[in-house]
Every structure is written in structure tokens, then in C-alpha cells.
Design a protein around this motif. Structure first.
Motif, mmCIF file in Angstrom:
data_model
loop_
_atom_site.group_PDB
_atom_site.id
_atom_site.type_symbol
_atom_site.label_atom_id
_atom_site.label_comp_id
_atom_site.label_asym_id
_atom_site.label_seq_id
_atom_site.Cartn_x
_atom_site.Cartn_y
_atom_site.Cartn_z
ATOM 1 N N ARG A 135 41.332 30.124 43.743
ATOM 2 C CA ARG A 135 41.917 31.509 44.076
ATOM 3 C C ARG A 135 42.066 32.733 43.136
ATOM 4 N N ALA A 139 40.321 35.994 42.328
ATOM 5 C CA ALA A 139 40.917 37.266 42.529
ATOM 6 C C ALA A 139 40.433 38.365 41.765
ATOM 7 N N SER A 142 42.984 39.183 38.851
ATOM 8 C CA SER A 142 43.116 38.294 37.637
ATOM 9 C C SER A 142 42.451 38.721 36.361
ATOM 10 N N VAL A 187 47.027 34.115 49.058
ATOM 11 C CA VAL A 187 46.935 35.501 48.467
ATOM 12 C C VAL A 187 47.663 35.311 47.226
ATOM 13 N N VAL A 188 46.500 35.942 46.076
ATOM 14 C CA VAL A 188 47.427 35.944 44.750
ATOM 15 C C VAL A 188 47.976 37.111 44.744
#
Length: 327
Positions: A135, A139, A142, A187-188
């Protein structure tokens, strides 16, 4: 729906370990493909390719092997993946992360993860950590964050993360700085903006050797006095407190630092070395005058990696600049 592409490499470690027979100790046996099959949700997030590059306990990884893994990861980016995840053992995870951090020159994320419980142990968290790491790698927020470690629902920067417990699930933390992000309900969520990075070129040679010694009460200097004749190209010392040594060690350092780079870090596990507070023989002021460099927030193990890479690219004269950028 056109899913993004993600690449995973498995190197071994606890996340890949199970016992061959009941009652036996665990060893690396689970391939990356088998690990991926334990996380079916990933197929809804990305088109995933996985390769088993090794089945090793992380204590047996080498710099040369990691350079091969890095080359593989860079090839995946060239082929169009938007992120790379690497699974490995946790014993050297903090060191591997920093090794890659200095050499990863892509905006796409490189994310490392592992597990504290083996694949067949009750409550094994390897699949959850792998899903979280993927994840993070997928993202959008990221990107341009370099190399990160994802463990136990937390995201840590490679520069700061350390393994601070031998067996606990919450073994990884970033002393002083804390995690850079969290996974909340899948969720990040990042807690701070990306920080500037200092990159290095790939080392031109890999035969350099950097010793690491730890200062301890009333320690002799037999090993220290032999560093030069043993042929070491650099030395890192895990010093007392804010980067201090005994008078005997300080005298030896003065001779050694005239020939090879010497870094003094703190053995405490948290905090920075001092620069100008202590003036006694063996204090940081004295050691700096004798030619040693203070590691700042870099722990001894990470200081050794930095020095090895700088020596390998013949840029050891830039060591002070890199150490001054560790916070």
C-alpha cells in the motif's frame, strides 16, 4: 480497471521461515510466490510480479548481494512498475534500508518489510506487513521519499529506523524522530513532508573493509592497536554517551585517524553525538582534534555503511558533509 504495476522481491528472513518438521527450529523455506499467495487482497490493488532472489537469514546478506538486489529493483522501475517492495529478515533490516537509501535515485518508492513471527507461528504478521508495504509503495504521496521501512502499521525513514527489541512485534522504531507515517484503516497517512536526501553513486569497488568496535568500561586496546596492520580502510567506534572514549582509546585514535577515516558514534541507541560540550581527553572535542569525525544521529552500524559506500566511490573526503546531514 487498469491496475498499476508493483514488483516484490523476497530475500528470506523470518517472514519466509517455517519448520520442516514438528518441533524443529524454523529456517527460510517460504518463497516470495507463496508469501504473495497469502495476501489475496493485493490482486485487487495492483498487477504484482514477485521474484525470490534469496532464502537467507538477513545476518548472511552481503553488500555485494544487496548491490545485485538494487540492480534488480532499478530494472523493475525501468520496466514501468510504480513501486518496489523487498521482504527480508529483520536482524539487518535497518542497515539494508540505509544502504539502499544512499543509492536509490528514483522518485518511485522502495519499501522494505519483514516479520517478527515466522510464517507458521500463531499470529504471524508477515502477510499484514507485506500488504501494508505494498500500500505504501502504491500510494501517490510515497513518491520522492526514498527508501522506507514498513512494520507493524508504521512507516519509518531509512535514516532513522532501528530495531530496538529482539523479539517484540513492535521491534522497530525511529528514536527521537518517530515514524514518518502510519497506515490507518489501510490508508497511507504521512505525518511530515519528505526531507532532502543525499545520494551516492554506485561503489566502484567493493573490497574495502570497515571495522566497528564498541567502547566499554576498562576495555583494552589490543584490537584497536591492530586495526591498521590488519588492513582496514576505515573504523567506526560505538562510543560512550555523546561520543566519548577512554584516554587509552583516544590516544590510539589519534594515530589511526592519521591513516584512515575514523567515525565515533554513540552506543546508547538514541540521540546524537555532541560537538562542543566535553573537553576532557576522550571527549568529543578532543577526539575531533585528533582527527575523528562525530556521527551525529547516525548509529554506529549505519555510520559504517556510509563510510563503506564513500570509500567504494573514492569520496571519503566528503564524509564530514554526509555526517552533518544526518538530522
Amino acid at each position: 480497471m487498469d491496475l498499476p504495476e508493483l514488483a516484490i522481491a523476497a530475500l528470506g528472513g523470518t517472514v519466509s521461515m517455517q519448520a520442516r518438521n514438528a518441533g524443529e527450529a524454523v529456517i527460510p523455506t517460504v518463497s516470495g510466490e507463496t508469501l504473495l499467495a497469502s495476501v489475496p487482497e493485493l490482486t485487487t490493488l495492483a498487477r504484482v510480479s514477485v521474484e525470490t532472489l534469496g532464502l537467507l537469514p538477513s545476518a548472511s546478506l552481503s553488500f555485494e548481494f544487496l548491490l545485485g538486489v538494487l540492480s534488480w529493483a532499478k530494472d523493475q522501475i525501468a520496466q514501468g512498475v510504480i513501486g518496489v517492495v523487498i521482504t527480508q529478515g529483520t536482524d539487518t533490516l535497518e542497515e539494508t534500508a540505509l544502504f539502499f537509501e544512499y543509492l536509490w535515485d528514483h522518485q518511485e518508492p522502495l519499501v522494505l518489510t519483514g516479520a517478527m513471527r515466522s510464517a507458521k507461528q500463531a499470529g504471524a504478521e508477515g502477510p499484514a506487513n507485506l500488504l501494508d508495504a505494498c500500500r505504501v509503495a502504491l500510494a501517490d504521496n510515497s513518491r520522492q521519499r526514498g527508501v522506507q521501512v514498513v512494520m507493524n502499521g508504521e512507516i519509518h525513514e531509512a535514516r532513522y529506523v532501528r530495531k530496538t527489541d529482539s523479539l517484540a512485534l513492535h521491534a522497530f522504531s525511529s528514536p527521537v524522530f518517530g515514524p514518518t507515517g502510519l497506515l490507518v484503516e489501510g490508508v497511507v497517512r504521512y505525518l511530515r513532508q519528505p526531507t532532502p536526501r543525499m545520494l551516492l553513486p554506485l561503489p566502484q569497488h567493493t573490497t574495502q573493509n570497515v571495522a566497528m568496535l564498541e567502547a566499554s568500561l576498562s576495555a583494552d586496546t589490543l584490537l584497536l592497536d591492530s586495526i591498521l596492520e590488519l588492513g582496514y580502510d576505515g573504523l567506526v567506534i560505538a562510543g560512550f554517551g555523546a561520543g566519548h572514549l577512554s584516554e587509552h582509546w583516544a590516544c590510539a585514535i589519534e594515530r589511526i585517524a592519521q591513516r584512515i577515516p575514523v567515525i565515533v558514534a554513540t552506543r546508547t541507541g538514541s540521540g546524537s553525538t555532541a560537538q562542543s560540550s566535553y573537553g576532557f581527553i576522550g571527549g568529543e572535542v578532543d577526539l575531533s582534534r585528533k582527527g575523528a569525525l562525530m556521527a551525529g544521529f547516525l548509529c554506529p552500524r549505519k555510520a559504517r555503511i556510509l563510510l563503506w559506500l564513500l570509500l567504494g566511490s573514492q569520496r571519503e573526503n566528503e564524509l564530514a558533509r554526509y555526517l552533518n546531514n544526518t538530522a
